[in-house]
Structure formats: structure tokens, C-alpha cells
Design a protein around this motif. Sequence first.
Motif, PDB file in Angstrom:
ATOM      1  N   ALA A  61       0.877  -1.179   0.000  1.00 47.33           N
ATOM      2  CA  ALA A  61       0.000   0.000   0.000  1.00 47.33           C
ATOM      3  C   ALA A  61       0.908   1.220   0.000  1.00 47.33           C
ATOM      4  O   ALA A  61       1.288   1.729   1.054  1.00 47.33           O
ATOM      5  CB  ALA A  61      -0.914  -0.015   1.219  1.00 47.33           C
ATOM      6  N   PRO A  72      -4.018   5.183  -4.410  1.00 43.69           N
ATOM      7  CA  PRO A  72      -5.334   4.673  -4.010  1.00 43.69           C
ATOM      8  C   PRO A  72      -5.494   3.191  -4.366  1.00 43.69           C
ATOM      9  O   PRO A  72      -6.402   2.813  -5.099  1.00 43.69           O
ATOM     10  CB  PRO A  72      -6.306   5.552  -4.795  1.00 43.69           C
ATOM     11  CG  PRO A  72      -5.538   5.929  -6.019  1.00 43.69           C
ATOM     12  CD  PRO A  72      -4.079   5.967  -5.643  1.00 43.69           C
ATOM     13  N   GLN A  73      -4.612   2.375  -3.830  1.00 45.35           N
ATOM     14  CA  GLN A  73      -4.487   0.995  -4.277  1.00 45.35           C
ATOM     15  C   GLN A  73      -3.885   0.123  -3.177  1.00 45.35           C
ATOM     16  O   GLN A  73      -3.049   0.593  -2.411  1.00 45.35           O
ATOM     17  CB  GLN A  73      -3.528   1.031  -5.462  1.00 45.35           C
ATOM     18  CG  GLN A  73      -3.574  -0.130  -6.392  1.00 45.35           C
ATOM     19  CD  GLN A  73      -2.573   0.056  -7.520  1.00 45.35           C
ATOM     20  OE1 GLN A  73      -1.406   0.305  -7.276  1.00 45.35           O
ATOM     21  NE2 GLN A  73      -3.037  -0.086  -8.743  1.00 45.35           N
ATOM     22  N   ILE A  74      -4.332  -1.112  -3.103  1.00 50.77           N
ATOM     23  CA  ILE A  74      -3.652  -2.115  -2.279  1.00 50.77           C
ATOM     24  C   ILE A  74      -3.395  -3.320  -3.178  1.00 50.77           C
ATOM     25  O   ILE A  74      -4.284  -3.745  -3.920  1.00 50.77           O
ATOM     26  CB  ILE A  74      -4.508  -2.566  -1.078  1.00 50.77           C
ATOM     27  CG1 ILE A  74      -4.818  -1.396  -0.137  1.00 50.77           C
ATOM     28  CG2 ILE A  74      -3.801  -3.673  -0.286  1.00 50.77           C
ATOM     29  CD1 ILE A  74      -5.775  -1.765   1.014  1.00 50.77           C
ATOM     30  N   LYS A  99     -14.780  -0.523  -3.561  1.00 56.97           N
ATOM     31  CA  LYS A  99     -13.498  -0.765  -4.220  1.00 56.97           C
ATOM     32  C   LYS A  99     -13.702  -1.770  -5.329  1.00 56.97           C
ATOM     33  O   LYS A  99     -14.717  -2.480  -5.382  1.00 56.97           O
ATOM     34  CB  LYS A  99     -12.433  -1.214  -3.229  1.00 56.97           C
ATOM     35  CG  LYS A  99     -12.662  -2.580  -2.593  1.00 56.97           C
ATOM     36  CD  LYS A  99     -11.542  -2.923  -1.612  1.00 56.97           C
ATOM     37  CE  LYS A  99     -11.845  -4.203  -0.864  1.00 56.97           C
ATOM     38  NZ  LYS A  99     -10.952  -5.312  -1.229  1.00 56.97           N
ATOM     39  N   ASP A 112     -11.934  -4.913  -7.119  1.00 52.53           N
ATOM     40  CA  ASP A 112     -10.891  -5.930  -6.918  1.00 52.53           C
ATOM     41  C   ASP A 112     -10.682  -6.756  -8.179  1.00 52.53           C
ATOM     42  O   ASP A 112     -11.644  -7.242  -8.780  1.00 52.53           O
ATOM     43  CB  ASP A 112     -11.289  -6.890  -5.794  1.00 52.53           C
ATOM     44  CG  ASP A 112     -11.212  -6.250  -4.420  1.00 52.53           C
ATOM     45  OD1 ASP A 112     -10.578  -5.185  -4.292  1.00 52.53           O
ATOM     46  OD2 ASP A 112     -11.788  -6.820  -3.469  1.00 52.53           O
ATOM     47  N   SER A 146      -6.629  -4.050  -5.455  1.00 53.61           N
ATOM     48  CA  SER A 146      -7.830  -3.321  -5.044  1.00 53.61           C
ATOM     49  C   SER A 146      -7.660  -1.861  -5.428  1.00 53.61           C
ATOM     50  O   SER A 146      -6.716  -1.210  -4.987  1.00 53.61           O
ATOM     51  CB  SER A 146      -8.031  -3.427  -3.529  1.00 53.61           C
ATOM     52  OG  SER A 146      -8.226  -4.761  -3.151  1.00 53.61           O
ATOM     53  N   PHE A 183      -9.214   1.910  -5.290  1.00 53.19           N
ATOM     54  CA  PHE A 183     -10.106   2.736  -4.476  1.00 53.19           C
ATOM     55  C   PHE A 183     -10.331   4.097  -5.141  1.00 53.19           C
ATOM     56  O   PHE A 183      -9.434   4.602  -5.818  1.00 53.19           O
ATOM     57  CB  PHE A 183      -9.479   2.990  -3.102  1.00 53.19           C
ATOM     58  CG  PHE A 183      -9.324   1.761  -2.252  1.00 53.19           C
ATOM     59  CD1 PHE A 183     -10.269   1.442  -1.287  1.00 53.19           C
ATOM     60  CD2 PHE A 183      -8.241   0.915  -2.417  1.00 53.19           C
ATOM     61  CE1 PHE A 183     -10.125   0.316  -0.498  1.00 53.19           C
ATOM     62  CE2 PHE A 183      -8.088  -0.226  -1.624  1.00 53.19           C
ATOM     63  CZ  PHE A 183      -9.034  -0.524  -0.666  1.00 53.19           C
ATOM     64  N   VAL A 185      -7.322   7.818  -1.761  1.00 55.45           N
ATOM     65  CA  VAL A 185      -6.365   7.317  -0.770  1.00 55.45           C
ATOM     66  C   VAL A 185      -7.034   7.275   0.606  1.00 55.45           C
ATOM     67  O   VAL A 185      -6.792   6.356   1.393  1.00 55.45           O
ATOM     68  CB  VAL A 185      -5.100   8.212  -0.751  1.00 55.45           C
ATOM     69  CG1 VAL A 185      -4.156   7.786   0.377  1.00 55.45           C
ATOM     70  CG2 VAL A 185      -4.383   8.138  -2.092  1.00 55.45           C
ATOM     71  N   ASP A 240     -10.165   6.586   1.254  1.00 52.32           N
ATOM     72  CA  ASP A 240     -10.961   5.360   1.302  1.00 52.32           C
ATOM     73  C   ASP A 240     -10.063   4.152   1.565  1.00 52.32           C
ATOM     74  O   ASP A 240     -10.397   3.269   2.346  1.00 52.32           O
ATOM     75  CB  ASP A 240     -11.698   5.144  -0.031  1.00 52.32           C
ATOM     76  CG  ASP A 240     -13.089   5.774  -0.013  1.00 52.32           C
ATOM     77  OD1 ASP A 240     -13.317   6.685   0.811  1.00 52.32           O
ATOM     78  OD2 ASP A 240     -13.937   5.374  -0.826  1.00 52.32           O
ATOM     79  N   ARG A 241      -8.931   4.134   0.880  1.00 49.17           N
ATOM     80  CA  ARG A 241      -7.999   3.025   1.077  1.00 49.17           C
ATOM     81  C   ARG A 241      -7.511   2.983   2.524  1.00 49.17           C
ATOM     82  O   ARG A 241      -7.504   1.936   3.173  1.00 49.17           O
ATOM     83  CB  ARG A 241      -6.798   3.170   0.139  1.00 49.17           C
ATOM     84  CG  ARG A 241      -5.863   1.992   0.253  1.00 49.17           C
ATOM     85  CD  ARG A 241      -4.465   2.310  -0.228  1.00 49.17           C
ATOM     86  NE  ARG A 241      -3.785   3.261   0.653  1.00 49.17           N
ATOM     87  CZ  ARG A 241      -2.504   3.563   0.554  1.00 49.17           C
ATOM     88  NH1 ARG A 241      -1.778   3.017  -0.405  1.00 49.17           N
ATOM     89  NH2 ARG A 241      -1.942   4.435   1.371  1.00 49.17           N
ATOM     90  N   ASP A 242      -7.114   4.151   3.041  1.00 50.08           N
ATOM     91  CA  ASP A 242      -6.572   4.197   4.398  1.00 50.08           C
ATOM     92  C   ASP A 242      -7.630   3.840   5.437  1.00 50.08           C
ATOM     93  O   ASP A 242      -7.317   3.226   6.463  1.00 50.08           O
ATOM     94  CB  ASP A 242      -5.955   5.569   4.674  1.00 50.08           C
ATOM     95  CG  ASP A 242      -4.689   5.784   3.849  1.00 50.08           C
ATOM     96  OD1 ASP A 242      -4.160   4.783   3.306  1.00 50.08           O
ATOM     97  OD2 ASP A 242      -4.233   6.936   3.736  1.00 50.08           O
TER      98      ASP A 242
END
Lengths: 159, 159
Positions: free
Chosen positions: A8, A13-15, A103, A105, A122, A124, A127, A129-131
Motif C-alpha cells: 500500500a 489509491p491501491q492495495i 473498491k 478488486d 484493489s 479505491f 487514498v 478510502d484506502r486508508d
Amino acid sequence: MSKTQITAEPGMPQIIVTREFDAPRDLVFRAYTDPDLLEQWLGPRDLALTVERYDTRDGGRWRYIHTDYEGNSYAFHGVFHGDPSPEAIVQTFEFEGAPGHVKLDTTMLEQRDGKTLVRTVSAFPSVQDRDAMIASGTERGVHHSAERLEELLARQQAR
Amino acid sequence: MSKTQITAEPGMPQIIVTREFDAPRDLVFRAYTDPDLLEQWLGPRDLALTVERYDTRDGGRWRYIHTDYEGNSYAFHGVFHGDPSPEAIVQTFEFEGAPGHVKLDTTMLEQRDGKTLVRTVSAFPSVQDRDAMIASGTERGVHHSAERLEELLARQQAR
């Protein structure tokens, strides 16, 4: 002993989650798409998973509920985009406790000499939202899921 | 004279489009959610838009087709996530000519002294996917759409 990698990057804005499993790709794909198998591995160990719907086809909806020992439940739902295949399972994901935060996926299974590398991206909308998802403890669920999936795949291959 | 801003930062799997319209938010929201109005502004000027389905509710599907003068057609579809509201219209988006490449769009309308700031965030599974969409000429469509929407809103308010 976990070989699960969670990436991350700051400001992205991604995992990205990657993990290699010692099992053929078809078996891993089935574990991702058969709701009876999914219930055996997806999520943290202390939550029971009930798959209410898992319509694995283009436009098909899915919904499942995690329940803890005290009976609290957490429901999630989304929609499959395209017919799921080992090359790509594309689905949206929304926690019903935080509606509007969606999100996207994409899970890709790559065959490697009888082993399978699973890579889930994933995406998003932001950022933040991701966090928020990371802060909600998603990491524990990811690690538990991978371990439980490894155990399930070992059981299936030992038969 | 275009006031449309398109932001696509290097390495970020995201496109952000912002534009202010000289119209109240309700009117702009209606232009985004009423298929009859959508057909009057969405897309490049040289393509005709036919909205086949636009089921603006949580889980509702949408599909529309752009057709050029020669009769070539380009179909797109997706699913709404959550009931669309002026705060957020969340929907997936897929060009049927490139199946499996999905983006997640969030459109937010902000009221500003009778004007409306529209901000759309597109989240992509990868920077490659984002760049492929940019390369396909999406920018022209974004600029034309914004100009045409401005014209439509002006016509509606002149009545």
C-alpha cells in the motif's frame, strides 16, 4: 512464516496483495469461486462466514456475512464484472456498514510449476478510502485468509 | 474557453475530471441520471448516443451505445453502486470492445452559490489500464461532453 505481501504505497489509491500457494491453479480458482469452499477460508479465524449469494458470472451479485462469537454481523456485497476465470476475477466490494465506499478488486492467478501465484489489486476512489479500509483491520483478515486457504488447499490435496 | 480540468498524474491509476457549471445542482443531477437528457450531452459531438438501459438504483445496470456516421457502434455498460444522489453517483464502467478492463467512477456534485462543481474520480486497476483509456481518445469525449452539458443546462434555464 507468512509469505503474504501487502503493498500500500503512500499516496496511491491501491492495495496489492500477493501470495504463492503450493497448489495447482484450478484448485485455487475453485476455492475462490465455490461458495462452500469460500466459507472455509475467507476472513479472520474468529469470524464465521455465511455466503448468502455468489453468482459468479458477468453482472452476477454476491453477498456474504461475517459473524463473531457475540453474534455481531458484518455484511459485504458486490457485483462480478465479466465471467470469472483464472486469468481474472473482477468484482466490486462494499461493506454495508460504510455504504458508498466501493473498491474494485481484480484477482489474477498465475500458474508456476504446479504452484499458483495469486495477485489481487484493489482500486479505491481515493487514498482516504484506502486508508480507512486499512485502519479497519483489513490486514489481519488478509493474513488469516491466506493461511486458511493454504490449509484448505493442503487438505484437499492430501485426500 | 473550456474550464474542464483533467488530472492524470504519472504513476497514479486514476483520472480526476472537474468542471463548474452555471446551473443549480438539481438540474445537473437530473442531466446525469435521466437517460433522455444523457443522450443530449454525453460523448463526442460526432457520435449519437442511445441509452438502452439506465437503472439508477443500487445494483441497477446501465448500457449505452455510441454510433458514428458510418454506423460503427461502441457499447459500454456497468452497474450503479448505491442509489445515485447529488453527493455521489458511483458506477462501474466497461467498454465492451475491451472486456475485463473495468473502472470505478464516482461523480460528486457540489453546490456553489447557484453553480455546481462536478468532480468525477475514475479508479483503475492499473496505470496501464488508465493509460490505455487515455490513449483511446477519452479526452476529446470529456471536453465535448462538458461543453454539450453546459449548452443543455443553458437551454433548460432559458425556458
